[in-house]
Motif scaffolding. Structure first.
Motif, PDB file in Angstrom:
ATOM      1  N   ASP A 157      -6.313 -13.064   1.099  1.00 59.58           N
ATOM      2  CA  ASP A 157      -5.144 -12.534   0.407  1.00 59.58           C
ATOM      3  C   ASP A 157      -5.488 -11.271  -0.376  1.00 59.58           C
ATOM      4  O   ASP A 157      -4.698 -10.317  -0.418  1.00 59.58           O
ATOM      5  CB  ASP A 157      -4.557 -13.592  -0.529  1.00 59.58           C
ATOM      6  N   PHE A 158      -6.654 -11.256  -1.004  1.00 53.36           N
ATOM      7  CA  PHE A 158      -7.074 -10.046  -1.724  1.00 53.36           C
ATOM      8  C   PHE A 158      -7.190  -8.872  -0.755  1.00 53.36           C
ATOM      9  O   PHE A 158      -6.664  -7.780  -1.012  1.00 53.36           O
ATOM     10  CB  PHE A 158      -8.406 -10.263  -2.429  1.00 53.36           C
ATOM     11  N   MET A 159      -7.883  -9.081   0.360  1.00 52.77           N
ATOM     12  CA  MET A 159      -8.128  -7.975   1.280  1.00 52.77           C
ATOM     13  C   MET A 159      -6.846  -7.525   1.971  1.00 52.77           C
ATOM     14  O   MET A 159      -6.664  -6.329   2.245  1.00 52.77           O
ATOM     15  CB  MET A 159      -9.184  -8.382   2.317  1.00 52.77           C
ATOM     16  N   ILE A 160      -5.935  -8.438   2.249  1.00 53.71           N
ATOM     17  CA  ILE A 160      -4.652  -8.055   2.840  1.00 53.71           C
ATOM     18  C   ILE A 160      -3.900  -7.118   1.891  1.00 53.71           C
ATOM     19  O   ILE A 160      -3.358  -6.089   2.297  1.00 53.71           O
ATOM     20  CB  ILE A 160      -3.819  -9.310   3.157  1.00 53.71           C
ATOM     21  N   GLY A 161      -3.884  -7.468   0.617  1.00 54.77           N
ATOM     22  CA  GLY A 161      -3.187  -6.642  -0.360  1.00 54.77           C
ATOM     23  C   GLY A 161      -3.903  -5.357  -0.690  1.00 54.77           C
ATOM     24  O   GLY A 161      -3.274  -4.374  -1.106  1.00 54.77           O
ATOM     25  N   ALA A 162      -5.231  -5.319  -0.505  1.00 55.04           N
ATOM     26  CA  ALA A 162      -6.021  -4.136  -0.856  1.00 55.04           C
ATOM     27  C   ALA A 162      -6.053  -3.097   0.253  1.00 55.04           C
ATOM     28  O   ALA A 162      -6.653  -2.027   0.072  1.00 55.04           O
ATOM     29  CB  ALA A 162      -7.452  -4.550  -1.212  1.00 55.04           C
ATOM     30  N   ARG A 163      -5.415  -3.376   1.390  1.00 52.27           N
ATOM     31  CA  ARG A 163      -5.390  -2.372   2.458  1.00 52.27           C
ATOM     32  C   ARG A 163      -4.771  -1.060   1.933  1.00 52.27           C
ATOM     33  O   ARG A 163      -3.774  -1.083   1.218  1.00 52.27           O
ATOM     34  CB  ARG A 163      -4.578  -2.882   3.655  1.00 52.27           C
ATOM     35  N   HIS A 164      -5.388   0.024   2.296  1.00 49.74           N
ATOM     36  CA  HIS A 164      -4.861   1.341   1.920  1.00 49.74           C
ATOM     37  C   HIS A 164      -3.574   1.599   2.713  1.00 49.74           C
ATOM     38  O   HIS A 164      -3.485   1.227   3.885  1.00 49.74           O
ATOM     39  CB  HIS A 164      -5.908   2.404   2.237  1.00 49.74           C
ATOM     40  N   TYR A 165      -2.615   2.182   2.085  1.00 48.74           N
ATOM     41  CA  TYR A 165      -1.329   2.593   2.666  1.00 48.74           C
ATOM     42  C   TYR A 165      -0.358   1.427   2.914  1.00 48.74           C
ATOM     43  O   TYR A 165       0.849   1.600   2.750  1.00 48.74           O
ATOM     44  CB  TYR A 165      -1.497   3.346   4.010  1.00 48.74           C
ATOM     45  N   VAL A 166      -0.829   0.270   3.358  1.00 44.10           N
ATOM     46  CA  VAL A 166       0.075  -0.784   3.817  1.00 44.10           C
ATOM     47  C   VAL A 166      -0.078  -2.088   3.037  1.00 44.10           C
ATOM     48  O   VAL A 166       0.528  -3.093   3.399  1.00 44.10           O
ATOM     49  CB  VAL A 166      -0.131  -1.080   5.323  1.00 44.10           C
ATOM     50  N   GLY A 167      -0.889  -2.108   1.986  1.00 42.41           N
ATOM     51  CA  GLY A 167      -1.070  -3.324   1.201  1.00 42.41           C
ATOM     52  C   GLY A 167       0.059  -3.504   0.208  1.00 42.41           C
ATOM     53  O   GLY A 167       1.206  -3.103   0.453  1.00 42.41           O
ATOM     54  N   ASN A 168      -0.261  -4.075  -0.944  1.00 40.29           N
ATOM     55  CA  ASN A 168       0.799  -4.267  -1.949  1.00 40.29           C
ATOM     56  C   ASN A 168       1.159  -2.961  -2.661  1.00 40.29           C
ATOM     57  O   ASN A 168       2.115  -2.910  -3.427  1.00 40.29           O
ATOM     58  CB  ASN A 168       0.390  -5.337  -2.968  1.00 40.29           C
ATOM     59  N   VAL A 169       0.362  -1.914  -2.429  1.00 42.00           N
ATOM     60  CA  VAL A 169       0.645  -0.564  -2.923  1.00 42.00           C
ATOM     61  C   VAL A 169       0.554   0.392  -1.738  1.00 42.00           C
ATOM     62  O   VAL A 169      -0.414   0.349  -0.984  1.00 42.00           O
ATOM     63  CB  VAL A 169      -0.373  -0.145  -4.012  1.00 42.00           C
ATOM     64  N   GLU A 170       1.571   1.243  -1.563  1.00 44.27           N
ATOM     65  CA  GLU A 170       1.604   2.127  -0.394  1.00 44.27           C
ATOM     66  C   GLU A 170       1.182   3.557  -0.705  1.00 44.27           C
ATOM     67  O   GLU A 170       1.188   4.404   0.183  1.00 44.27           O
ATOM     68  CB  GLU A 170       3.004   2.118   0.226  1.00 44.27           C
ATOM     69  N   GLU A 171       0.782   3.822  -1.932  1.00 39.50           N
ATOM     70  CA  GLU A 171       0.358   5.173  -2.297  1.00 39.50           C
ATOM     71  C   GLU A 171      -0.909   5.575  -1.543  1.00 39.50           C
ATOM     72  O   GLU A 171      -1.743   4.741  -1.213  1.00 39.50           O
ATOM     73  CB  GLU A 171       0.065   5.251  -3.800  1.00 39.50           C
ATOM     74  N   ILE A 172      -1.048   6.865  -1.302  1.00 47.71           N
ATOM     75  CA  ILE A 172      -2.305   7.406  -0.779  1.00 47.71           C
ATOM     76  C   ILE A 172      -3.210   7.668  -1.971  1.00 47.71           C
ATOM     77  O   ILE A 172      -2.868   8.437  -2.868  1.00 47.71           O
ATOM     78  CB  ILE A 172      -2.055   8.701   0.023  1.00 47.71           C
ATOM     79  N   ARG A 173      -4.366   7.014  -1.986  1.00 49.48           N
ATOM     80  CA  ARG A 173      -5.245   7.047  -3.150  1.00 49.48           C
ATOM     81  C   ARG A 173      -6.518   7.841  -2.869  1.00 49.48           C
ATOM     82  O   ARG A 173      -7.000   7.880  -1.725  1.00 49.48           O
ATOM     83  CB  ARG A 173      -5.638   5.615  -3.565  1.00 49.48           C
ATOM     84  N   PRO A 174      -7.120   8.464  -3.888  1.00 51.70           N
ATOM     85  CA  PRO A 174      -8.399   9.164  -3.712  1.00 51.70           C
ATOM     86  C   PRO A 174      -9.546   8.176  -3.518  1.00 51.70           C
ATOM     87  O   PRO A 174      -9.416   6.987  -3.840  1.00 51.70           O
ATOM     88  CB  PRO A 174      -8.555   9.934  -5.021  1.00 51.70           C
ATOM     89  N   LEU A 175     -10.663   8.658  -2.985  1.00 54.20           N
ATOM     90  CA  LEU A 175     -11.860   7.841  -2.756  1.00 54.20           C
ATOM     91  C   LEU A 175     -11.542   6.573  -1.979  1.00 54.20           C
ATOM     92  O   LEU A 175     -12.159   5.529  -2.176  1.00 54.20           O
ATOM     93  CB  LEU A 175     -12.533   7.467  -4.087  1.00 54.20           C
ATOM     94  N   SER A 176     -10.556   6.653  -1.105  1.00 55.89           N
ATOM     95  CA  SER A 176     -10.083   5.477  -0.385  1.00 55.89           C
ATOM     96  C   SER A 176      -9.873   5.831   1.074  1.00 55.89           C
ATOM     97  O   SER A 176      -9.280   6.865   1.391  1.00 55.89           O
ATOM     98  CB  SER A 176      -8.766   4.970  -0.987  1.00 55.89           C
ATOM     99  N   PHE A 177     -10.331   4.939   1.951  1.00 55.74           N
ATOM    100  CA  PHE A 177     -10.111   5.120   3.378  1.00 55.74           C
ATOM    101  C   PHE A 177      -9.340   3.903   3.904  1.00 55.74           C
ATOM    102  O   PHE A 177      -8.132   3.856   3.839  1.00 55.74           O
ATOM    103  CB  PHE A 177     -11.446   5.335   4.094  1.00 55.74           C
ATOM    104  N   GLU A 178     -10.051   2.887   4.394  1.00 62.85           N
ATOM    105  CA  GLU A 178      -9.371   1.692   4.894  1.00 62.85           C
ATOM    106  C   GLU A 178      -8.813   0.831   3.754  1.00 62.85           C
ATOM    107  O   GLU A 178      -7.817   0.123   3.914  1.00 62.85           O
ATOM    108  CB  GLU A 178     -10.334   0.825   5.715  1.00 62.85           C
TER     109      GLU A 178
END
Length: 774
Positions: free
Chosen positions: A263-284
């Motif tokens: 559940d943590f990793m599902i929500g921590a996905r970049h772009y498509v998790g529980n937050v859809e913002e594009i974040r710095p220092l972030s890829f997957e």
């Protein structure tokens, strides 16, 4: 000696406002009747002349001094206090034999970096007295020269008040894993300041009957052989003191974490998790950077315990890149989608590989991760289109030997001299955890197998690269240097896993000295773990990497220890390492100086947890605070060996890298204890037994459909069921008759030799049993 400058950086940004009062002549600073806290600490220096050691600067005597070595171009003197202290004043008296330094820095350690309290320039005095406008809370202060010249210090005085967080709750006198313990595994607790041979008792919660008795020895107790088959809660009592309640179950740790891990990793996905913002220092993953090791942690979990993850409810939706705004185009979607029934863990594997290929991430650690996907393909392909393998393999082959990294695939934490994965890697990373020794070994050995599978003529180049790397590690890694072990923070497990992988998968081709090198690692780890917490320290003096939120190292250490145990033969060393495996899990769940589980929301999310971490970090690069199962913090250097009054001190923030370290430990834990056996009965029956983390709930009947095979490759499916509600084993009994195995309307011919094989797990984590039944 700890060489801090190799791991930390100096910044000229003053963090704490100060009033710099004046520079005085040597004779003008009175020392009598002052409470110099430095005299309670330990001094370390970059170098020292014989007879002028660092300790001379904090002995309170003007006539003695520390003198840096003649060839020391960047001299520094550091004082480490016994615990976090509120400093109000710093006093320095330089030796009279040399001109005082014209430029110098006074610094304190924060989050692994030396931050300036004050930079002094154009100094002409032998003495300085600095009053701080605001109290500075720290346990380390450093005086560093700002120029290339020798330095002498007669007095390095630190003044203030010992710190105690008045908001810190009183900790329990008996500290346990608040959630619970695994049946038939090591179970310990810590009771600080309790005299040796004091008795302890275990009772059911709110009951008076004593179920178990033991003795406290060296401030800890052991109740490994207390293994009740019950769903009740228990407490430990030492005199009038009582622990938090806890449970004991066949696979308790797995029960309370497996779903939360995903559940943590599902929500921590970049772009498509529980937050859809594009974040710095972030890829997957949000705040994942290039050294998150997520893909290999998922692959390891799936290979180690596929049945547990295949039976889970699917909750991670596929998000089509075409439905997102233009700014998201191309960030994922190069891999075709999976089929509808795909388990969440395979969806996460697919996501990670998809982002890597879609964005053409060619940092050496990003592309190295793709080897895990390719290696696991035979076990993933029933869920994924063949196009996935083709695209990933084509890209990996294209960039594997590429020596440069694309700007878009890099970050400020890059330490790689070059990015060719066949090249020898001799550079160690910092305590950030971005470059652990041997990170390329397993990927190259996996690519060797994949290339052989694909009939590539140059397959052996991958093996040769891994072999050279392992040879170098055996010859050059010094386990006594913490930068080769705990200094790699949450990434440390990659090093020992490389040794274990080579040993298990290529036992006849491994370099000489591999087993001896692993034995040496184990010896150092054990030598640093003889304490009330059974906690492996950073080195002989420091408990944790100075200044860091080292949460991921505690969570990842079991993977390193279990990997080492798989190499070592049975014996005392292996048994002692097993204690450390479980003590570090216990540490994460409350058996530590703070008495807290590492997650702020632990009490509401993790079954059985009573007291979570003090706080959580809101915001940050990852925006992770709303996710389940965030590992927010862990005890810092000033909490150890037992200073709970330090309270909520030091940096707190969850990080994807902490969770992936825990994922990897859970994979190695599952594999290490998995056993499979076949037994022929005189009654013409065959019994199949599997020990694996599958029986989580005493009120449910857990089962597993397993294939058994003959030597011709034919197979039938047999359903194994738990032996009883508290059993760690699933079993099934089938008939042997008419030259075959009969089960549930199926017949498996015995074939040539009459051998039957059963297995559990995949790839390098596969466990197998074979029996001749004729």
């Amino acid at each position: 000696m700890i060489k801090y400058p190799t791991a930390f950086h100096i910044t000229d940004i003053p963090i704490v406002p100060i009033i710099f009062c004046c520079f005085l002549q040597f004779s003008a600073i009175p020392l009598a009747a002052q409470n110099d806290l430095a005299q309670t600490g330990q001094a370390v220096a970059s170098s020292a002349l014989e007879g002028n050691e660092a300790a001379r600067a904090i002995d309170g005597k003007r006539e003695t001094l520390w003198a840096s070595g003649k060839d020391d171009e960047e001299p520094w003197l550091m004082v480490r206090l016994p615990g976090a202290t509120e400093l109000t004043r710093i006093q320095v008296i330089f030796g009279q034999e040399l001109a005082p330094p014209q430029n110098f820095h006074l610094q304190y350690l924060l989050n692994g970096e030396w931050r300036n309290i004050k930079t002094v320039r154009d100094n002409g005095s032998h003495a300085a007295d600095i009053l701080l406008e605001k109290e500075l809370l720290t346990d380390r202060i450093r005086l560093a020269s700002g120029e290339s010249q020798s330095m002498q210090v007669a007095v390095f005085g630190l003044f203030g008040q010992p710190y105690e967080d008045t908001s810190a709750m009183e900790t329990k006198a008996v500290l346990v894993n608040q959630s619970g313990y695994n049946l038939h595994r090591t179970k310990r607790f810590t009771a600080p300041e309790i005299p040796d041979h004091t008795g302890f008792e275990i009772r059911q919660k709110n009951r008076q009957e004593v179920l178990y008795r033991g003795k406290v020895v060296e401030e800890k107790g052991d109740f490994t052989d207390f293994n009740p088959r019950s769903d009740k809660e228990y407490v430990i009592r030492v005199g009038d003191e009582e622990s938090f309640p806890f449970r004991i179950g066949p696979y308790w740790l797995e029960r309370v974490t497996y779903r939360l891990m995903l559940d943590f990793m599902i929500g921590a996905r970049h772009y498509v998790g529980n937050v859809e913002e594009i974040r710095p220092l972030s890829f997957e993953w949000r705040d994942g950077d290039f050294f998150n090791w997520a893909l290999q942690s998922f692959v390891a979990l799936y290979l180690a315990n596929p049945g547990a993850f295949e039976r889970m409810e699917v909750t991670a939706p596929y998000r089509d890149n075409a439905t997102f705004p233009e700014t998201y185009k191309g960030l994922w979607g190069a891999l075709e989608p999976y089929i509808e029934e795909t388990p969440d863990i395979v969806r996460l594997i697919h996501w990670d590989a998809d982002v890597k290929v879609s964005q053409r991430l060619d940092h050496e650690m990003q592309k190295a991760e793709l080897a895990h996907f390719l290696y696991a393909w035979p076990y993933l392909k029933r869920w994924l289109p063949q196009q996935n393998f083709n695209r990933v393999y084509e890209y990996a082959r294209e960039v594997w030997e590429k020596s440069t990294v694309s700007e878009h695939a890099n970050s400020k934490y890059d330490q790689s001299p070059e990015h060719n994965l066949l090249a020898l890697k001799t550079r160690l990373g910092t305590t950030k955890g971005e470059m652990p020794p041997g990170f390329s070994v397993i990927p190259n050995l996996m690519m060797y197998k994949v290339a052989q599978r694909e009939n590539e003529a140059d397959a052996h180049k991958y093996f040769q690269a891994a072999y050279r790397q392992m040879e170098w590690m055996i010859a050059n890694l010094d386990w006594h240097d913490p930068m080769t072990t705990k200094g790699q923070r949450m990434s440390e497990h990659l090093t020992m896993r490389a040794f274990a992988y080579f040993h298990s998968q290529f036992p006849d081709q491994a370099p000489a000295g591999l087993v001896e090198k692993v034995t040496g690692w184990a010896g150092v780890a054990l030598s640093r773990s003889d304490n009330m917490w059974d906690f492996r320290k950073y080195d002989d003096d420091d408990w944790v990497p100075p200044g860091w939120n080292e949460t991921g190292n505690v969570l990842g250490f079991p993977a390193a220890a279990l990997a080492a145990m798989s190499v070592l033969g049975d014996g005392d060393i292996k048994d002692k390492l097993e204690i450390l495996v479980w003590s570090h899990m216990e540490n994460a769940f409350g058996r530590n100086p703070t008495g807290r589980q590492f997650s702020y929301k632990g009490p509401e999310e993790v079954e059985g947890v009573d007291l979570g971490w003090y706080s959580r970090h809101k915001g940050g690069i990852g925006l992770l605070e709303e996710l389940p199962f965030v590992f927010d913090g862990s005890p810092k250097s000033f909490h150890y060996p037992n200073h709970p009054g330090a309270g909520n001190l030091g940096w707190t923030e969850g990080w994807v890298q902490f969770n992936t370290a825990f994922n990897t430990s859970m994979a190695y834990l599952a594999n290490y204890y998995t056993e499979i056996s076949l037994e022929k009965k005189n009654t013409g029956q065959l019994t199949i037994r599997l020990k694996a983390p599958l029986n989580f709930h005493e009120d449910q009947t857990d089962s597993l459909a397993m294939n058994i095979r003959n030597m011709l490759g034919d197979s039938i499916t047999v359903v194994l069921k738990e032996e009883n509600p508290f059993s760690d084993t699933l079993t099934a009994t089938v008939k042997i008759e008419d030259g075959g195995i009969k089960a549930e309307g199926q017949v498996l011919p015995l074939g040539k030799g009459g051998s039957i094989e059963a297995s559990y797990g995949y790839g390098y984590f596969r466990k197998t049993a074979t029996i001749v039944v004729e």
